[in-house]
Design an enzyme around this catalytic site. Structure first.
Site, mmCIF file in Angstrom:
data_model
loop_
_atom_site.group_PDB
_atom_site.id
_atom_site.type_symbol
_atom_site.label_atom_id
_atom_site.label_comp_id
_atom_site.label_asym_id
_atom_site.label_seq_id
_atom_site.Cartn_x
_atom_site.Cartn_y
_atom_site.Cartn_z
ATOM 1 N N HIS A 58 0.215 1.598 -13.145
ATOM 2 C CA HIS A 58 0.973 0.441 -13.630
ATOM 3 C C HIS A 58 2.460 0.812 -13.657
ATOM 4 O O HIS A 58 2.815 1.883 -14.152
ATOM 5 C CB HIS A 58 0.495 0.035 -15.033
ATOM 6 N N ILE A 86 -7.959 -8.783 -11.864
ATOM 7 C CA ILE A 86 -8.594 -8.166 -13.025
ATOM 8 C C ILE A 86 -10.086 -8.048 -12.772
ATOM 9 O O ILE A 86 -10.716 -8.967 -12.235
ATOM 10 C CB ILE A 86 -8.261 -8.995 -14.286
ATOM 11 N N LEU A 87 -10.634 -6.890 -13.114
ATOM 12 C CA LEU A 87 -12.070 -6.659 -12.897
ATOM 13 C C LEU A 87 -12.833 -7.040 -14.168
ATOM 14 O O LEU A 87 -12.337 -6.841 -15.277
ATOM 15 C CB LEU A 87 -12.313 -5.185 -12.565
ATOM 16 N N GLY A 137 0.765 -1.239 0.000
ATOM 17 C CA GLY A 137 0.000 0.000 0.000
ATOM 18 C C GLY A 137 0.795 1.289 0.000
ATOM 19 O O GLY A 137 0.333 2.310 0.512
ATOM 20 N N THR A 138 1.992 1.294 -0.626
ATOM 21 C CA THR A 138 2.728 2.570 -0.665
ATOM 22 C C THR A 138 2.019 3.586 -1.562
ATOM 23 O O THR A 138 2.086 4.785 -1.297
ATOM 24 C CB THR A 138 4.188 2.394 -1.142
ATOM 25 N N ASN A 139 1.337 3.121 -2.596
ATOM 26 C CA ASN A 139 0.576 4.064 -3.431
ATOM 27 C C ASN A 139 -0.634 4.608 -2.672
ATOM 28 O O ASN A 139 -0.990 5.779 -2.823
ATOM 29 C CB ASN A 139 0.159 3.419 -4.745
HETATM 30 C C1 GAR Z 1 3.112 -0.873 -7.520
HETATM 31 O O1 GAR Z 1 4.363 -0.808 -8.145
HETATM 32 C C2 GAR Z 1 1.988 -0.855 -8.550
HETATM 33 O O2 GAR Z 1 2.245 -0.025 -9.644
HETATM 34 C C3 GAR Z 1 1.980 -2.300 -8.963
HETATM 35 O O3 GAR Z 1 2.216 -3.030 -7.791
HETATM 36 C C4 GAR Z 1 2.915 -2.228 -6.843
HETATM 37 C C5 GAR Z 1 2.090 -2.132 -5.576
HETATM 38 O O4 GAR Z 1 2.770 -1.477 -4.560
HETATM 39 N N1 GAR Z 1 0.734 -2.618 -9.586
HETATM 40 C C6 GAR Z 1 0.610 -3.495 -10.573
HETATM 41 O O5 GAR Z 1 1.537 -4.137 -11.014
HETATM 42 C C7 GAR Z 1 -0.812 -3.656 -11.119
HETATM 43 N N2 GAR Z 1 -0.776 -4.253 -12.416
HETATM 44 P P1 GAR Z 1 2.011 -0.802 -3.326
HETATM 45 O O6 GAR Z 1 1.079 -1.852 -2.722
HETATM 46 O O7 GAR Z 1 3.127 -0.461 -2.384
HETATM 47 O O8 GAR Z 1 1.263 0.406 -3.810
#
Ligand code: GAR
Length: 211
Positions: free
Chosen positions: A111, A94-95, A13-15
C-alpha cells in the site's frame, strides 16, 4: 520445496517488475513466481510477465456481477496454480472474507502510504498521494502487510518512510514512494515469507533470524 507465488495485478505492474527482477537476481530465496493474474485485459503487467517467461492470465473484474463471484473465481484460479503465497501488486479490488480466510497469513499487499494513514476503502493508486498532499503531511511512505478481510487492516510486515517535498505533485510523489519504498519492501517481504521467517501473533509480525 520452493513456495509457489501467484501475483495479482490490475495495471502497469512496476511492483510485479520489482518481484521479477528480484527473482532474476536470486533474491527471492525460497520462492518462485508461477503465475500472474490480471483483473484487466491489456494491463502492461501481463507484458512484463510474458517477457520474464511467467504465465499470465486475465480474470476480468467486469465479467462478474459482484465482489463475491469475482473473488470465488480468483480463489479457484489461485488453488489451480497451487499457490502458497498470493501477492497483491497494484491489485485494485477488495477480496472477500472467504478468499482471505482460505489463504490466512499467506496474502501480501503493498500500500502506498504509512498505514493507518491514507488507507482503507477508496484509497488506492494516485488517490492516496493526492490525499496525503491535500492533508499536508510532511512524511508518507509505503507499507507491506498481510491481507485480512478489513481493507488495508492486516498485520504490518514492513514500512518505509518517504519525505514529501514542497514541489511534489501526486505523480512525482507516487514515483518516489515506489522507487524509495515499494520496489524494495515488497520483494524483501516476499522473500522473508518464502523462507518461513514471518511469524504472526495477533497484530504483530515477528521477523525471525536467518537459520
Ligand atoms: C502502487 O503504488 C501500489 O502500491 C498501489 O497502486 C500502485 C500500482 O502500481 N496499490 C494500491 O493502491 C492498492 N491499494 P504498479 O501497477 O506499477 O505496481
Amino acid at each position: 520445496m520452493l513456495k509457489r507465488i501467484v501475483v495479482l495485478v490490475s495495471g502497469g505492474g512496476t511492483n510485479l517488475q520489482a518481484l521479477l527482477d528480484a527473482q532474476k537476481r536470486g533474491e527471492l530465496t525460497g520462492g518462485e513466481i508461477v503465475a500472474v493474474i490480471s483483473s484487466k485485459e491489456g494491463a502492461y503487467a501481463l507484458e512484463r510477465a510474458a517477457q520474464a517467461g511467467v504465465p499470465g492470465e486475465v480474470v476480468p473484474r467486469r465479467d462478474y456481477p459482484d465482489h463475491r463471484a469475482y473473488s470465488l473465481t480468483l480463489l479457484e484460479r489461485c488453488r489451480a496454480w497451487k499457490a502458497d503465497l498470493i501477492i497483491l501488486a497494484g491489485f485494485m479490488h477488495i477480496l472477500t472474507e472467504e478468499f482471505v480466510n482460505a489463504f490466512e497469513n499467506a496474502i501480501l499487499n503493498v500500500h502506498p502510504a504509512l498505514i493507518p494513514s491514507f488507507c482503507g476503502e477508496g484509497f488506492y493508486g494516485l488517490r492516496v498521494h493526492e490525499r496525503a498532499l491535500e492533508y499536508g503531511v510532511k512524511v508518507t511512505g509505503a507499507t507491506v502487510h498481510f491481507v485480512t478481510a478489513e481493507p488495508d487492516g492486516g498485520p504490518i510486515i514492513a514500512q518505509k518512510a518517504v519525505a514529501i517535498r514542497e514541489d511534489d505533485t501526486p505523480q512525482t510523489l507516487q514515483r518516489r514512494v515506489m522507487e524509495e519504498a515499494e520496489w524494495k519492501l515488497l520483494p524483501q517481504a516476499a522473500a522473508l515469507f518464502c523462507q518461513g521467517r514471518l511469524r504472526v501473533e495477533g497484530r504483530q509480525v515477528h521477523i525471525l533470524e536467518e537459520e
